[in-house]
Design an enzyme around this catalytic site. Structure first.
Site, PDB file in Angstrom:
ATOM      1  CB  SER A  85     -72.887  -1.321  82.528  1.00 55.46           C
ATOM      2  OG  SER A  85     -73.518  -2.147  83.481  1.00 55.46           O
TER       3      SER A  85
HETATM    4  N1  SAH Z   1     -76.124  -0.431  87.154  1.00 55.22           N
HETATM    5  C1  SAH Z   1     -74.674  -0.486  87.360  1.00 55.22           C
HETATM    6  C2  SAH Z   1     -74.107  -1.825  87.046  1.00 55.22           C
HETATM    7  C3  SAH Z   1     -73.798  -2.601  88.264  1.00 55.22           C
HETATM    8  S1  SAH Z   1     -73.157  -4.221  87.980  1.00 55.22           S
HETATM    9  C4  SAH Z   1     -74.030   0.640  86.556  1.00 55.22           C
HETATM   10  O1  SAH Z   1     -74.541   1.726  86.563  1.00 55.22           O
HETATM   11  O2  SAH Z   1     -72.988   0.451  85.965  1.00 55.22           O
HETATM   12  C5  SAH Z   1     -74.534  -5.209  88.420  1.00 55.22           C
HETATM   13  C6  SAH Z   1     -74.924  -5.212  89.858  1.00 55.22           C
HETATM   14  O3  SAH Z   1     -75.975  -6.167  90.003  1.00 55.22           O
HETATM   15  C7  SAH Z   1     -73.841  -5.634  90.848  1.00 55.22           C
HETATM   16  O4  SAH Z   1     -73.603  -4.597  91.753  1.00 55.22           O
HETATM   17  C8  SAH Z   1     -74.433  -6.862  91.547  1.00 55.22           C
HETATM   18  O5  SAH Z   1     -74.134  -6.952  92.924  1.00 55.22           O
HETATM   19  C9  SAH Z   1     -75.925  -6.640  91.314  1.00 55.22           C
HETATM   20  N2  SAH Z   1     -76.762  -7.840  91.460  1.00 55.22           N
HETATM   21  C10 SAH Z   1     -76.508  -9.123  91.073  1.00 55.22           C
HETATM   22  N3  SAH Z   1     -77.523  -9.939  91.425  1.00 55.22           N
HETATM   23  C11 SAH Z   1     -78.467  -9.147  92.045  1.00 55.22           C
HETATM   24  C12 SAH Z   1     -79.728  -9.388  92.662  1.00 55.22           C
HETATM   25  N4  SAH Z   1     -80.268 -10.612  92.724  1.00 55.22           N
HETATM   26  N5  SAH Z   1     -80.387  -8.337  93.196  1.00 55.22           N
HETATM   27  C13 SAH Z   1     -79.881  -7.077  93.166  1.00 55.22           C
HETATM   28  N6  SAH Z   1     -78.672  -6.786  92.616  1.00 55.22           N
HETATM   29  C14 SAH Z   1     -77.970  -7.804  92.066  1.00 55.22           C
END
Ligand code: SAH
Length: 241
Positions: A85
């Site tokens: 993010s």
């Molecule tokens: N927190 C991260 C952002 C990751 S992007 C950071 O530090 O930048 C969002 C993530 O959410 C992705 O890896 C995606 O696979 C995950 N995601 C999407 N749907 C999800 C679900 N139902 N359960 C768990 N993770 C999920």
């Protein structure tokens, strides 16, 4: 009793308003401080958040090809069509949680993150709060986050490979739940796993695009809903892979 959502909050600054960064390597601390200090000033961030964002090396969480852009205010690829993010978005969500729980001892707060991704935000959360749980649905990313966080002393962080749509009943209730992926609606499991006084922050997709939504559990089955800024997150998907 859900209240009518209200649009509030300041918009995210344009890239042009934030410092440009070049030449990383030995300069990475300097580049990071430059970005974080600009965000701190722009959004009047909580000082403990500024301290942890200055300490956690975001460039260690991005793909090698994007290391030189780690201290620009932008989302970057982490593989599997997912992204780390944007720093300003992470900062403002964490700042909102800290300000909501202002006056409470952070070491007693229990947080759930949905979407571990590469583990960057999880690292910040583990330095800010007492107990942190983070769920990821893509096995390779769950393993990547574990690898990225090795040696970073996140002893109060549990990472789980699971579908976050169900929340985490076995560790509930939470003082805060923070989602990094946008669904069409807020899963009921999440609001049901908040403590009274707890806060949920999640992007929600509607016909007009994505909006960051805040839900506060007032207790006795009552919730306060607030719509914050327009945001852009990857989709919240069902199941694991
Ligand atoms: N927190 C991260 C952002 C990751 S992007 C950071 O530090 O930048 C969002 C993530 O959410 C992705 O890896 C995606 O696979 C995950 N995601 C999407 N749907 C999800 C679900 N139902 N359960 C768990 N993770 C999920």
């Amino acid at each position: 009793m859900a209240q009518k959502p209200e649009l509030v909050g300041r918009s995210i600054p344009q890239a042009a308003q934030l410092p440009a960064v070049s030449g990383l390597g030995l300069d990475s601390d300097k580049a990071r401080f430059h970005l974080i200090d600009a965000l701190a000033q722009h959004f009047q961030l909580d000082s403990s958040l500024v301290e942890v964002m200055r300490a956690v090396p975001r460039h260690r969480f991005v793909e090698p090809a994007f290391v030189s852009r780690a201290y620009e205010d932008m989302a970057l690829p982490i593989g599997h069509q997912q992204t780390i993010s944007k720093p300003s978005t992470v900062a403002r969500m964490l700042d909102r949680i800290l300000k909501h729980h202002h006056g409470q001892d952070r070491k007693y707060l229990k947080i759930l993150e949905i979407g571990t991704g590469c583990g960057y935000q999880a690292a910040l959360l583990s330095r800010l709060f007492g107990e942190v749980f983070s769920i990821e649905r893509i096995k390779d990313l769950h393993l990547l986050a574990k690898k990225n966080l090795r040696g970073m002393q996140c002893f109060n962080l549990r990472m789980l490979f699971a579908d976050g749509l169900k929340g985490l009943a076995q560790a509930a209730p939470f003082d805060a739940i923070i989602a990094a992926a946008a669904g069409d609606s807020i899963p009921e499991a999440w609001t049901q796993q908040l403590k009274p006084g707890g806060i949920l922050l999640t992007p929600v997709t509607s016909a007009n695009g994505q909006v960051l939504e805040q839900v506060i559990y007032l207790g006795h089955g009552n919730f306060q809903h607030l719509q914050l800024d327009a945001v852009r997150f990857v989709p919240l998907l069902q199941g694991t892979r």
